[in-house]
Scaffold this motif. Structure first.
Motif, PDB file in Angstrom:
ATOM      1  N   ASN A 350      35.130  72.990  48.728  1.00  0.00           N
ATOM      2  CA  ASN A 350      34.511  73.773  49.933  1.00  0.00           C
ATOM      3  C   ASN A 350      35.160  74.850  50.522  1.00  0.00           C
ATOM      4  O   ASN A 350      36.326  74.574  50.784  1.00  0.00           O
ATOM      5  CB  ASN A 350      34.098  72.450  50.895  1.00  0.00           C
ATOM      6  CG  ASN A 350      33.326  71.532  50.547  1.00  0.00           C
ATOM      7  OD1 ASN A 350      32.373  71.781  49.835  1.00  0.00           O
ATOM      8  ND2 ASN A 350      33.576  70.180  51.038  1.00  0.00           N
ATOM      9  N   GLU A 351      34.610  75.898  50.440  1.00  0.00           N
ATOM     10  CA  GLU A 351      35.514  76.965  50.892  1.00  0.00           C
ATOM     11  C   GLU A 351      34.630  78.088  51.913  1.00  0.00           C
ATOM     12  O   GLU A 351      33.400  78.146  51.630  1.00  0.00           O
ATOM     13  CB  GLU A 351      36.054  77.770  49.797  1.00  0.00           C
ATOM     14  CG  GLU A 351      35.215  78.374  48.859  1.00  0.00           C
ATOM     15  CD  GLU A 351      35.786  78.849  47.600  1.00  0.00           C
ATOM     16  OE1 GLU A 351      35.403  80.051  47.015  1.00  0.00           O
ATOM     17  OE2 GLU A 351      37.006  78.682  47.197  1.00  0.00           O
ATOM     18  N   ILE A 352      35.250  78.823  52.460  1.00  0.00           N
ATOM     19  CA  ILE A 352      34.598  79.665  53.627  1.00  0.00           C
ATOM     20  C   ILE A 352      35.321  80.940  53.206  1.00  0.00           C
ATOM     21  O   ILE A 352      36.601  81.123  53.388  1.00  0.00           O
ATOM     22  CB  ILE A 352      34.618  79.295  54.913  1.00  0.00           C
ATOM     23  CG1 ILE A 352      33.928  78.109  55.116  1.00  0.00           C
ATOM     24  CG2 ILE A 352      33.871  80.401  55.673  1.00  0.00           C
ATOM     25  CD1 ILE A 352      33.851  77.559  56.685  1.00  0.00           C
ATOM     26  N   THR A 353      34.461  82.045  52.832  1.00  0.00           N
ATOM     27  CA  THR A 353      35.034  83.250  52.314  1.00  0.00           C
ATOM     28  C   THR A 353      34.703  84.248  53.709  1.00  0.00           C
ATOM     29  O   THR A 353      33.321  84.314  54.064  1.00  0.00           O
ATOM     30  CB  THR A 353      34.622  83.818  51.238  1.00  0.00           C
ATOM     31  OG1 THR A 353      34.898  82.872  50.212  1.00  0.00           O
ATOM     32  CG2 THR A 353      35.001  85.225  50.839  1.00  0.00           C
ATOM     33  N   GLY A 360      39.280  93.720  53.448  1.00  0.00           N
ATOM     34  CA  GLY A 360      40.026  92.534  52.963  1.00  0.00           C
ATOM     35  C   GLY A 360      39.169  91.230  52.909  1.00  0.00           C
ATOM     36  O   GLY A 360      38.370  91.097  54.039  1.00  0.00           O
ATOM     37  N   CYS A 361      39.409  90.533  52.081  1.00  0.00           N
ATOM     38  CA  CYS A 361      38.662  89.214  51.987  1.00  0.00           C
ATOM     39  C   CYS A 361      39.677  88.001  52.182  1.00  0.00           C
ATOM     40  O   CYS A 361      40.768  88.124  51.611  1.00  0.00           O
ATOM     41  CB  CYS A 361      37.771  88.886  50.801  1.00  0.00           C
ATOM     42  SG  CYS A 361      36.320  90.317  50.712  1.00  0.00           S
ATOM     43  N   HIS A 362      39.143  86.588  52.600  1.00  0.00           N
ATOM     44  CA  HIS A 362      39.956  85.707  52.889  1.00  0.00           C
ATOM     45  C   HIS A 362      39.266  84.398  52.630  1.00  0.00           C
ATOM     46  O   HIS A 362      38.009  84.458  52.727  1.00  0.00           O
ATOM     47  CB  HIS A 362      40.479  85.530  54.168  1.00  0.00           C
ATOM     48  CG  HIS A 362      41.324  86.791  54.798  1.00  0.00           C
ATOM     49  ND1 HIS A 362      41.045  87.821  55.144  1.00  0.00           N
ATOM     50  CD2 HIS A 362      42.911  87.006  54.587  1.00  0.00           C
ATOM     51  CE1 HIS A 362      41.828  88.938  55.562  1.00  0.00           C
ATOM     52  NE2 HIS A 362      42.788  88.446  55.178  1.00  0.00           N
ATOM     53  N   ILE A 363      40.026  83.414  52.178  1.00  0.00           N
ATOM     54  CA  ILE A 363      39.522  82.028  52.040  1.00  0.00           C
ATOM     55  C   ILE A 363      40.091  81.032  52.870  1.00  0.00           C
ATOM     56  O   ILE A 363      41.462  81.175  53.135  1.00  0.00           O
ATOM     57  CB  ILE A 363      39.658  81.450  50.623  1.00  0.00           C
ATOM     58  CG1 ILE A 363      38.689  82.167  49.550  1.00  0.00           C
ATOM     59  CG2 ILE A 363      39.281  79.943  50.455  1.00  0.00           C
ATOM     60  CD1 ILE A 363      39.066  81.634  48.140  1.00  0.00           C
ATOM     61  N   TYR A 364      39.231  80.282  53.688  1.00  0.00           N
ATOM     62  CA  TYR A 364      39.924  79.247  54.480  1.00  0.00           C
ATOM     63  C   TYR A 364      40.254  78.111  53.914  1.00  0.00           C
ATOM     64  O   TYR A 364      39.219  77.502  53.245  1.00  0.00           O
ATOM     65  CB  TYR A 364      39.130  79.160  55.935  1.00  0.00           C
ATOM     66  CG  TYR A 364      38.960  80.213  56.781  1.00  0.00           C
ATOM     67  CD1 TYR A 364      38.315  81.493  56.632  1.00  0.00           C
ATOM     68  CD2 TYR A 364      39.966  80.218  57.965  1.00  0.00           C
ATOM     69  CE1 TYR A 364      38.381  82.551  57.377  1.00  0.00           C
ATOM     70  CE2 TYR A 364      39.750  81.247  59.032  1.00  0.00           C
ATOM     71  CZ  TYR A 364      39.114  82.504  58.431  1.00  0.00           C
ATOM     72  OH  TYR A 364      39.173  83.505  59.179  1.00  0.00           O
ATOM     73  N   ARG A 365      41.428  77.382  53.875  1.00  0.00           N
ATOM     74  CA  ARG A 365      41.632  76.077  53.369  1.00  0.00           C
ATOM     75  C   ARG A 365      42.350  75.263  54.437  1.00  0.00           C
ATOM     76  O   ARG A 365      43.031  75.710  55.343  1.00  0.00           O
ATOM     77  CB  ARG A 365      42.624  76.320  52.494  1.00  0.00           C
ATOM     78  CG  ARG A 365      42.119  76.805  51.057  1.00  0.00           C
ATOM     79  CD  ARG A 365      41.006  76.123  50.362  1.00  0.00           C
ATOM     80  NE  ARG A 365      40.523  76.598  48.911  1.00  0.00           N
ATOM     81  CZ  ARG A 365      39.583  76.540  48.650  1.00  0.00           C
ATOM     82  NH1 ARG A 365      38.582  75.684  48.910  1.00  0.00           N
ATOM     83  NH2 ARG A 365      39.318  77.147  47.436  1.00  0.00           N
ATOM     84  N   TYR A 366      41.940  74.074  54.448  1.00  0.00           N
ATOM     85  CA  TYR A 366      42.419  73.203  55.597  1.00  0.00           C
ATOM     86  C   TYR A 366      43.053  71.844  55.022  1.00  0.00           C
ATOM     87  O   TYR A 366      43.012  71.397  53.987  1.00  0.00           O
ATOM     88  CB  TYR A 366      41.379  72.410  56.256  1.00  0.00           C
ATOM     89  CG  TYR A 366      40.666  73.895  57.184  1.00  0.00           C
ATOM     90  CD1 TYR A 366      41.007  73.969  58.294  1.00  0.00           C
ATOM     91  CD2 TYR A 366      39.618  74.589  56.461  1.00  0.00           C
ATOM     92  CE1 TYR A 366      40.408  75.142  58.990  1.00  0.00           C
ATOM     93  CE2 TYR A 366      39.038  75.185  57.056  1.00  0.00           C
ATOM     94  CZ  TYR A 366      39.301  75.787  58.324  1.00  0.00           C
ATOM     95  OH  TYR A 366      38.801  76.783  59.092  1.00  0.00           O
ATOM     96  N   GLY A 367      44.008  71.424  55.781  1.00  0.00           N
ATOM     97  CA  GLY A 367      44.628  70.068  55.343  1.00  0.00           C
ATOM     98  C   GLY A 367      44.769  69.074  56.622  1.00  0.00           C
ATOM     99  O   GLY A 367      44.839  69.556  57.731  1.00  0.00           O
ATOM    100  N   TYR A 368      44.592  67.498  56.335  1.00  0.00           N
ATOM    101  CA  TYR A 368      44.847  66.836  57.443  1.00  0.00           C
ATOM    102  C   TYR A 368      45.561  65.876  57.225  1.00  0.00           C
ATOM    103  O   TYR A 368      45.927  65.384  56.291  1.00  0.00           O
ATOM    104  CB  TYR A 368      43.330  66.488  57.618  1.00  0.00           C
ATOM    105  CG  TYR A 368      42.140  67.289  57.450  1.00  0.00           C
ATOM    106  CD1 TYR A 368      41.757  67.866  58.881  1.00  0.00           C
ATOM    107  CD2 TYR A 368      41.713  67.665  56.403  1.00  0.00           C
ATOM    108  CE1 TYR A 368      40.869  68.794  58.712  1.00  0.00           C
ATOM    109  CE2 TYR A 368      40.523  68.757  56.268  1.00  0.00           C
ATOM    110  CZ  TYR A 368      40.309  69.356  57.648  1.00  0.00           C
ATOM    111  OH  TYR A 368      39.095  70.055  57.784  1.00  0.00           O
TER     112      TYR A 368
END
Length: 559
Positions: A350-353, A360-368
């Motif tokens: 699951n990723e949001i670009t 510029g482009c970015h990907i959001y990653r999450y950790g819990y």
């Protein structure tokens, strides 16, 4: 015409039978276990395990094949395969394989295997004897003439070895297998390689390795190993919690009114987040609200006792190449798009670009991260308020004794430890621990003996089940007996007698004639002045105790 057609059919059938009988990489690297052909996304630099395997140059042995016993001189070679998994999808995961030779064998600089000198009494007589001297063998036959078919320096799929400097020292062939694909390389007694996980599905996967050694006519299998690695779309994080007076950092029990330090470690061995913007959102569960930090370390003080749940969310904004833009006549789309649909592969990340205005482009990653902690009362502070040297008589002379009066704040202690070290507080000279019972006020007298006079560093620790606190001091310890004190008293009395004799002589000179017992007013004043002088003299040489500390009037029990 029919005969020619029949002949062609037979040739095709024969070829099909040969293809079916040909050994594939999947058959060898899966230890003979057949598996259905499954389509996988290609891993960069890897090949499909449906390729043919040259079993004449690289023979395959089942696990119970008796030839394994003779595949290596002097014993059995074992191998260890490790990984730095888990890996965030898109990052690299690294594997390291290491060969462990039989006892008394080692690899030299040239990649040959030698017996170690003087390893054991029953070592071979020729201590410089080689187990495998591949350098000599390669020098005799060269790069292309080591076998009659001139094809010895090739991999099982027929590809030639890379002919770069140092190839003579690489006498082991490593064949890795995962995700329906294989990777082959040559090396010495260890090999390391990394793969990018962008095209690997999420979840647990198996990495297997087979190792062959160089032989005169064929390559010989010597060991196999496998390990499990994990690819995830959640940032792998670990949180360590420390507190100054916490006694056991692993029990998740901490002290009220004392700051707890939280240190976040992100597992990123491939440095995937080097150019990323990372933020940390904390919720400590005590009603204090949410806190967003840009650093990996923070602290928090709990003012209440009880059980609390800590929650942390780590967000990483990762720069990535932008995807090609397809021209369209539709209306502009929002800046943020989600690339996951309801019917997509659940194992896909699951990723949001985000497409920024600057291109510029970015990907959001999450950790819990979540953890339960318990907050209790504890010992917050310890103070040494008095140190007293115990004077003893000559008959009682032993080691010097010192009484330490100690107070503390917070909960009441159940044990006390005294550590003695040199004046630099670096070299320990011993530690004594005793249980202590304190019912009301934290006020303890600790009596400790010292081996000899000198200067010492003292550390006094008070503790209970969950906490401990420390106080330190430098102390100069005198002799244990009172002989020095007795000598001082005699010297003082001698001086007092001398002063007394001189005073008597002066008074005799001044008042040598007899006078009646009558005093005038002036005489009375002179007499009062003499009395005051004598009083001051006594106060100087015989001082009274001026201690006003009420703690010393009712001294607590001595530990």
């Amino acid at each position: 015409m029919c005969g020619a057609h029949r002949h062609l059919v037979l040739l095709l059938l024969a070829e099909a039978v040969l293809c079916a009988a040909a050994m594939r990489f999947q058959d060898v690297l899966s230890n003979g276990r057949t598996a259905p052909v499954t389509y996988h996304k290609k891993i960069q630099g890897w090949s499909s395990d449906q390729n043919k395997w040259n079993d004449k140059l690289y023979p395959f042995w089942e696990d119970n094949d008796p030839r394994w016993k003779d595949c290596w001189k002097g014993g059995k070679v074992t191998t260890k395969l490790v990984t730095d998994s888990p890996a965030l999808v898109g990052s690299n995961v690294t594997f390291v394989v290491t060969l462990q030779f039989p006892k008394c064998q080692k690899e030299d600089y040239d990649g040959n295997i030698m017996y170690q000198r003087n390893c054991t009494p029953d070592s071979p007589a020729a201590q410089d004897q080689y187990v495998y001297n591949w350098t000599e063998w390669i020098d005799n036959c060269g790069w292309e003439n080591c076998t009659s078919n001139h094809s010895h320096n090739v991999f099982p799929d027929g590809r030639p070895f890379p002919h770069y400097p140092g190839w003579r020292r690489r006498n082991f062939v490593y064949l890795f297998h995962t995700f329906g694909q294989y990777y082959q390389t040559i090396g010495q007694s260890s090999a390391i390689f990394s793969i990018n996980t962008a095209n690997i599905t999420l979840g647990k996967h198996r990495m297997a390795v087979s190792i062959y050694r160089r032989g005169h006519s064929t390559y010989v299998p010597i060991a196999r190993a496998s390990t499990t690695y994990v690819v995830t779309d959640k940032i792998p994080i670990f949180v360590s919690m420390t507190q100054k007076h916490d006694r056991n950092i692993s029990d998740s029990i901490f002290i009220k009114d004392s700051p707890i330090t939280f240190d976040v470690k992100i597992h990123d061995p491939s440095h995937y987040f080097n150019d990323s913007a990372i933020s940390y959102k904390w919720n400590f569960g005590d009603g204090s609200g949410l806190f967003v930090e840009s650093g990996a370390t923070t602290s928090h003080t709990f003012a209440l006792q009880g059980n609390f749940t800590l929650n942390l969310t780590v967000q990483a904004i990762i720069p990535v190449p932008c995807k090609p833009v397809t021209p369209t006549s539709s209306l502009p789309t929002p800046a943020v798009t989600t690339e996951v649909s309801s019917n997509s592969d659940p194992s896909a990340p699951n990723e949001i670009t985000e497409d920024n205005p600057d291109g510029g482009c970015h990907i959001y990653r999450y950790g819990y991260y979540a953890a339960g902690i318990t907050i209790v009362e504890g010992i917050l502070e310890v103070n040494i308020i008095q140190m007293t040297s115990i004077q003893m008589t000559e008959s009682q002379a032993e080691n010097p004794l010192v009484d330490f009066v100690v107070t503390c704040q917070g909960s009441l202690p159940t044990d006390v430890c005294t550590a003695v070290s040199d004046p630099t507080c670096q070299v320990s000279q011993g530690m004594i621990c005793d249980p202590v019972i304190v019912t009301e006020e934290c006020l303890i007298t600790i009596r400790r003996a010292f081996d000899e006079p000198g200067t010492y560093c003292i550390n006094i620790t008070l503790g209970d089940d969950t906490s401990q606190a420390l106080a330190s001091a430098l102390i100069s310890v005198n002799g244990g007996s009172s002989s020095g004190t007795t000598k001082g008293i005699f010297i003082f009395l001698g001086l007092l007698a001398v002063f007394g004799a001189i005073g008597a002589f002066v008074l005799y000179k001044r008042y040598k004639q007899y006078k009646p017992i009558e005093r005038s007013a002036g005489q009375a004043e002179n007499q009062e002045g003499l009395s005051a002088y004598i009083s001051n003299f006594k106060a100087f040489f015989f001082p009274k105790s001026t201690e006003r500390n009420p703690l010393l009037k009712s001294k607590p029990g001595i530990v």
